[in-house]
Design a protein around this motif. Structure first.
Motif, PDB file in Angstrom:
ATOM      1  N   ARG A 287     -40.398  85.877  57.600  1.00 39.34           N
ATOM      2  CA  ARG A 287     -39.129  86.162  58.281  1.00 39.34           C
ATOM      3  C   ARG A 287     -38.126  86.782  57.314  1.00 39.34           C
ATOM      4  O   ARG A 287     -37.380  87.700  57.676  1.00 39.34           O
ATOM      5  N   ASN A 288     -38.117  86.298  56.070  1.00 42.11           N
ATOM      6  CA  ASN A 288     -37.208  86.861  55.082  1.00 42.11           C
ATOM      7  C   ASN A 288     -37.621  88.275  54.690  1.00 42.11           C
ATOM      8  O   ASN A 288     -36.763  89.151  54.505  1.00 42.11           O
ATOM      9  N   ARG A 289     -38.887  88.504  54.585  1.00 38.26           N
ATOM     10  CA  ARG A 289     -39.371  89.847  54.263  1.00 38.26           C
ATOM     11  C   ARG A 289     -38.993  90.828  55.366  1.00 38.26           C
ATOM     12  O   ARG A 289     -38.536  91.945  55.109  1.00 38.26           O
ATOM     13  N   GLN A 290     -39.156  90.381  56.608  1.00 41.75           N
ATOM     14  CA  GLN A 290     -38.809  91.242  57.735  1.00 41.75           C
ATOM     15  C   GLN A 290     -37.308  91.514  57.781  1.00 41.75           C
ATOM     16  O   GLN A 290     -36.866  92.642  58.066  1.00 41.75           O
ATOM     17  N   LEU A 291     -36.510  90.504  57.480  1.00 44.34           N
ATOM     18  CA  LEU A 291     -35.066  90.678  57.453  1.00 44.34           C
ATOM     19  C   LEU A 291     -34.672  91.736  56.423  1.00 44.34           C
ATOM     20  O   LEU A 291     -33.852  92.628  56.708  1.00 44.34           O
ATOM     21  N   LEU A 292     -35.240  91.659  55.227  1.00 47.74           N
ATOM     22  CA  LEU A 292     -34.919  92.619  54.187  1.00 47.74           C
ATOM     23  C   LEU A 292     -35.355  94.029  54.584  1.00 47.74           C
ATOM     24  O   LEU A 292     -34.603  95.000  54.401  1.00 47.74           O
ATOM     25  N   GLU A 293     -36.544  94.146  55.146  1.00 45.52           N
ATOM     26  CA  GLU A 293     -37.042  95.456  55.545  1.00 45.52           C
ATOM     27  C   GLU A 293     -36.160  96.093  56.618  1.00 45.52           C
ATOM     28  O   GLU A 293     -35.866  97.290  56.573  1.00 45.52           O
ATOM     29  N   ARG A 294     -35.709  95.292  57.570  1.00 46.36           N
ATOM     30  CA  ARG A 294     -34.864  95.830  58.636  1.00 46.36           C
ATOM     31  C   ARG A 294     -33.495  96.226  58.108  1.00 46.36           C
ATOM     32  O   ARG A 294     -32.922  97.245  58.526  1.00 46.36           O
ATOM     33  N   LEU A 295     -32.947  95.437  57.189  1.00 44.02           N
ATOM     34  CA  LEU A 295     -31.653  95.778  56.599  1.00 44.02           C
ATOM     35  C   LEU A 295     -31.760  97.106  55.846  1.00 44.02           C
ATOM     36  O   LEU A 295     -30.935  98.013  56.037  1.00 44.02           O
ATOM     37  N   ASN A 296     -32.759  97.223  54.992  1.00 41.39           N
ATOM     38  CA  ASN A 296     -32.894  98.433  54.178  1.00 41.39           C
ATOM     39  C   ASN A 296     -33.230  99.656  55.026  1.00 41.39           C
ATOM     40  O   ASN A 296     -32.823 100.780  54.704  1.00 41.39           O
ATOM     41  N   ALA A 297     -33.974  99.448  56.103  1.00 40.48           N
ATOM     42  CA  ALA A 297     -34.342 100.573  56.970  1.00 40.48           C
ATOM     43  C   ALA A 297     -33.128 101.160  57.677  1.00 40.48           C
ATOM     44  O   ALA A 297     -33.140 102.327  58.096  1.00 40.48           O
ATOM     45  N   GLY A 298     -32.062 100.371  57.808  1.00 41.46           N
ATOM     46  CA  GLY A 298     -30.860 100.856  58.477  1.00 41.46           C
ATOM     47  C   GLY A 298     -30.135 101.949  57.704  1.00 41.46           C
ATOM     48  O   GLY A 298     -29.342 102.695  58.273  1.00 41.46           O
ATOM     49  N   GLY A 299     -30.399 102.034  56.409  1.00 41.84           N
ATOM     50  CA  GLY A 299     -29.824 103.097  55.598  1.00 41.84           C
ATOM     51  C   GLY A 299     -28.398 102.894  55.149  1.00 41.84           C
ATOM     52  O   GLY A 299     -27.842 103.745  54.460  1.00 41.84           O
ATOM     53  N   LYS A 300     -27.769 101.790  55.515  1.00 43.59           N
ATOM     54  CA  LYS A 300     -26.378 101.551  55.140  1.00 43.59           C
ATOM     55  C   LYS A 300     -26.247 100.612  53.942  1.00 43.59           C
ATOM     56  O   LYS A 300     -25.165 100.505  53.356  1.00 43.59           O
ATOM     57  N   ALA A 301     -27.326  99.942  53.606  1.00 44.27           N
ATOM     58  CA  ALA A 301     -27.309  99.018  52.476  1.00 44.27           C
ATOM     59  C   ALA A 301     -28.709  98.941  51.899  1.00 44.27           C
ATOM     60  O   ALA A 301     -29.692  99.270  52.582  1.00 44.27           O
ATOM     61  N   PHE A 302     -28.777  98.515  50.656  1.00 43.63           N
ATOM     62  CA  PHE A 302     -30.093  98.323  50.041  1.00 43.63           C
ATOM     63  C   PHE A 302     -30.042  97.083  49.173  1.00 43.63           C
ATOM     64  O   PHE A 302     -29.307  97.019  48.187  1.00 43.63           O
ATOM     65  N   LEU A 303     -30.830  96.087  49.548  1.00 43.76           N
ATOM     66  CA  LEU A 303     -30.995  94.876  48.762  1.00 43.76           C
ATOM     67  C   LEU A 303     -32.414  94.826  48.226  1.00 43.76           C
ATOM     68  O   LEU A 303     -33.313  95.480  48.770  1.00 43.76           O
ATOM     69  N   THR A 304     -32.615  94.069  47.163  1.00 41.66           N
ATOM     70  CA  THR A 304     -33.949  93.882  46.601  1.00 41.66           C
ATOM     71  C   THR A 304     -34.386  92.440  46.815  1.00 41.66           C
ATOM     72  O   THR A 304     -33.635  91.614  47.342  1.00 41.66           O
ATOM     73  N   HIS A 305     -35.591  92.135  46.409  1.00 42.81           N
ATOM     74  CA  HIS A 305     -36.121  90.781  46.578  1.00 42.81           C
ATOM     75  C   HIS A 305     -36.778  90.320  45.288  1.00 42.81           C
ATOM     76  O   HIS A 305     -36.980  91.111  44.355  1.00 42.81           O
ATOM     77  N   THR A 306     -37.118  89.068  45.240  1.00 44.33           N
ATOM     78  CA  THR A 306     -37.971  88.523  44.203  1.00 44.33           C
ATOM     79  C   THR A 306     -38.719  87.352  44.800  1.00 44.33           C
ATOM     80  O   THR A 306     -38.462  86.930  45.937  1.00 44.33           O
ATOM     81  N   VAL A 307     -39.653  86.815  44.040  1.00 42.60           N
ATOM     82  CA  VAL A 307     -40.358  85.595  44.425  1.00 42.60           C
ATOM     83  C   VAL A 307     -40.108  84.570  43.332  1.00 42.60           C
ATOM     84  O   VAL A 307     -40.454  84.799  42.166  1.00 42.60           O
ATOM     85  N   LEU A 308     -39.477  83.467  43.690  1.00 43.28           N
ATOM     86  CA  LEU A 308     -39.149  82.418  42.731  1.00 43.28           C
ATOM     87  C   LEU A 308     -40.168  81.292  42.818  1.00 43.28           C
ATOM     88  O   LEU A 308     -40.550  80.888  43.924  1.00 43.28           O
ATOM     89  N   PRO A 309     -40.606  80.786  41.671  1.00 40.91           N
ATOM     90  CA  PRO A 309     -41.566  79.689  41.682  1.00 40.91           C
ATOM     91  C   PRO A 309     -41.008  78.464  42.389  1.00 40.91           C
ATOM     92  O   PRO A 309     -39.788  78.231  42.391  1.00 40.91           O
ATOM     93  N   GLY A 310     -41.882  77.680  42.973  1.00 42.21           N
ATOM     94  CA  GLY A 310     -41.451  76.431  43.575  1.00 42.21           C
ATOM     95  C   GLY A 310     -41.098  75.411  42.505  1.00 42.21           C
ATOM     96  O   GLY A 310     -41.564  75.485  41.371  1.00 42.21           O
ATOM     97  N   VAL A 311     -40.259  74.474  42.852  1.00 44.06           N
ATOM     98  CA  VAL A 311     -39.831  73.423  41.936  1.00 44.06           C
ATOM     99  C   VAL A 311     -40.505  72.116  42.338  1.00 44.06           C
ATOM    100  O   VAL A 311     -40.594  71.794  43.527  1.00 44.06           O
ATOM    101  N   ASP A 312     -40.986  71.366  41.334  1.00 44.22           N
ATOM    102  CA  ASP A 312     -41.626  70.063  41.573  1.00 44.22           C
ATOM    103  C   ASP A 312     -42.790  70.177  42.559  1.00 44.22           C
ATOM    104  O   ASP A 312     -42.922  69.373  43.499  1.00 44.22           O
ATOM    105  N   GLY A 313     -43.617  71.181  42.359  1.00 44.72           N
ATOM    106  CA  GLY A 313     -44.819  71.325  43.176  1.00 44.72           C
ATOM    107  C   GLY A 313     -44.636  72.066  44.476  1.00 44.72           C
ATOM    108  O   GLY A 313     -45.608  72.293  45.204  1.00 44.72           O
ATOM    109  N   ALA A 314     -43.405  72.449  44.798  1.00 46.89           N
ATOM    110  CA  ALA A 314     -43.158  73.189  46.036  1.00 46.89           C
ATOM    111  C   ALA A 314     -43.718  74.607  45.900  1.00 46.89           C
ATOM    112  O   ALA A 314     -43.828  75.134  44.797  1.00 46.89           O
ATOM    113  N   PRO A 315     -44.065  75.243  47.014  1.00 47.39           N
ATOM    114  CA  PRO A 315     -44.602  76.612  46.948  1.00 47.39           C
ATOM    115  C   PRO A 315     -43.537  77.616  46.526  1.00 47.39           C
ATOM    116  O   PRO A 315     -42.330  77.357  46.644  1.00 47.39           O
TER     117      PRO A 315
END
Length: 348
Positions: A287-315
């Motif tokens: 859902r977050n990936r889709q949100l970013l793709e739709r925002l950037n596809a609009g052409g009015k803004a551009f955000l980037t992403h990253t993947v952060l490790p989980g904490v205490d065994g979380a994904p």
């Protein structure tokens, strides 16, 4: 003046390698350390300097785990150093980060320096380098200088004025407390470079502080920036970006559909859509990936992403990044991005 923080890290690592060799009087099996969140240039420097045997060599470059805010954990570093010493390997270089690329995490420089001293790495000639490529520009503001705690114990420090200090690419400011270590590692003197000024010590040959022989006049463009804006202007510039990021983070926290993935770091905000009740982590990421793709596809803004490790065994988590750093970014632009995100989130 180096070209980039990547070059600065390589120069520091080569100087560290030579200093440890000279201090110990032998050719030890060397090990470097950094966090899993450090820039990839640390690995590249280890490859170029021959410290590691390849990209997957995790024996000679140890990329260590981080805490809940993605900073290097001193106790993990100390354990790794003692393990290597017991195995006959020689720790020689640590790269601490102030403002990691993914989340802007700040490694505890002072505590890391204490680990090197306590384990004997410092006495053996070991080197502590600080990569502040992005966040270092904020040090023009007194209120952000707490991140420098422990700086008196480091061997080198580098940041990029071309990232957040209004200077055109490329421009890296590299500081070191021991010029001799760089000269020992990088000096060459073929006949065609010999001259009376160098021989007498009347000049500083900065070619011996870097990889290439020739040097671009990077100092000139930085000088023009400093002269034009002055300390007051540069501080106002940094403070306005931090204020805008604070404002954006407050909107994220006030909206129950979103969450901060980690505390705001200066002008960087890592955030995401919250997991729905009972939702699998992969579905939340989608859902977050889709949100970013739709925002950037609009052409009015551009955000980037990253993947952060989980904490205490979380994904691990896919997160969006609002990075404010353009000279032309105003509050109205940041607000417009938030309004677009809020509208798109209704369909996410």
């Amino acid at each position: 003046m180096q070209g980039t923080a990547s070059e600065a890290t390589l120069v520091a690592m080569v100087a560290a390698r030579e200093r440890v060799r000279r201090t110990l009087g032998k050719e030890p099996e060397l090990v470097a350390y950094t966090s899993t969140q450090a820039h990839s240039s640390v690995l590249k420097a280890a490859m170029l300097s021959g410290v590691v045997r390849g990209v997957s060599d995790d024996v000679h470059l140890r990329q260590l785990g981080t805490d809940g805010v993605y900073a290097l954990r001193p106790e993990v570093l100390e354990q790794a150093i003692r393990e290597d010493l017991a195995a006959g390997r020689q720790p020689f270089f640590v790269c601490a980060s102030l403002g990691t690329t993914s989340s802007g995490a700040m490694d505890p420089v002072g505590a890391i320096a204490e680990v090197l001293k306590r384990t004997g790495v410092t006495a053996a000639g070991g080197w502590l380098h600080v990569d502040a490529a992005w966040a270092g520009s904020a040090l023009v503001c007194p209120e952000h200088r707490a991140m420098l705690e422990g700086l008196e114990a480091v061997d080198s420090f580098a940041f990029n004025p071309h990232k957040w200090l209004l200077t055109n690419f490329d421009c890296n400011a590299f500081y070191t407390r021991e010029r001799k270590a760089l000269l020992d590692a990088l000096s060459v003197m073929p006949e065609y470079l010999r001259n009376a000024a160098t021989a007498s010590g009347a000049v500083i040959d900065y070619r011996d502080w870097q990889v290439p022989l020739g040097r671009r006049f990077r100092a000139l463009k930085l000088w023009f920036v400093l002269r034009h804006y002055g300390a007051k202007g540069l501080r106002a510039y940094i403070r306005e970006h931090v204020r805008q990021a604070e404002l954006f983070a407050s909107w994220v926290e006030a909206d129950g559909r979103f969450e901060l993935a980690t505390p705001r770091s200066l002008a960087l905000v890592c955030f995401r859509l919250r997991p729905a009740p009972g939702e699998e982590p992969a579905a939340t990421d989608a859902r977050n990936r889709q949100l970013l793709e739709r925002l950037n596809a609009g052409g009015k803004a551009f955000l980037t992403h990253t993947v952060l490790p989980g904490v205490d065994g979380a994904p691990a988590r896919y997160v969006l990044r609002m990075a404010i750093g353009s000279a032309r970014t105003e509050e109205r632009h940041v607000r417009a991005v938030w309004e677009q995100l809020a509208a798109l989130a209704k369909e996410a």
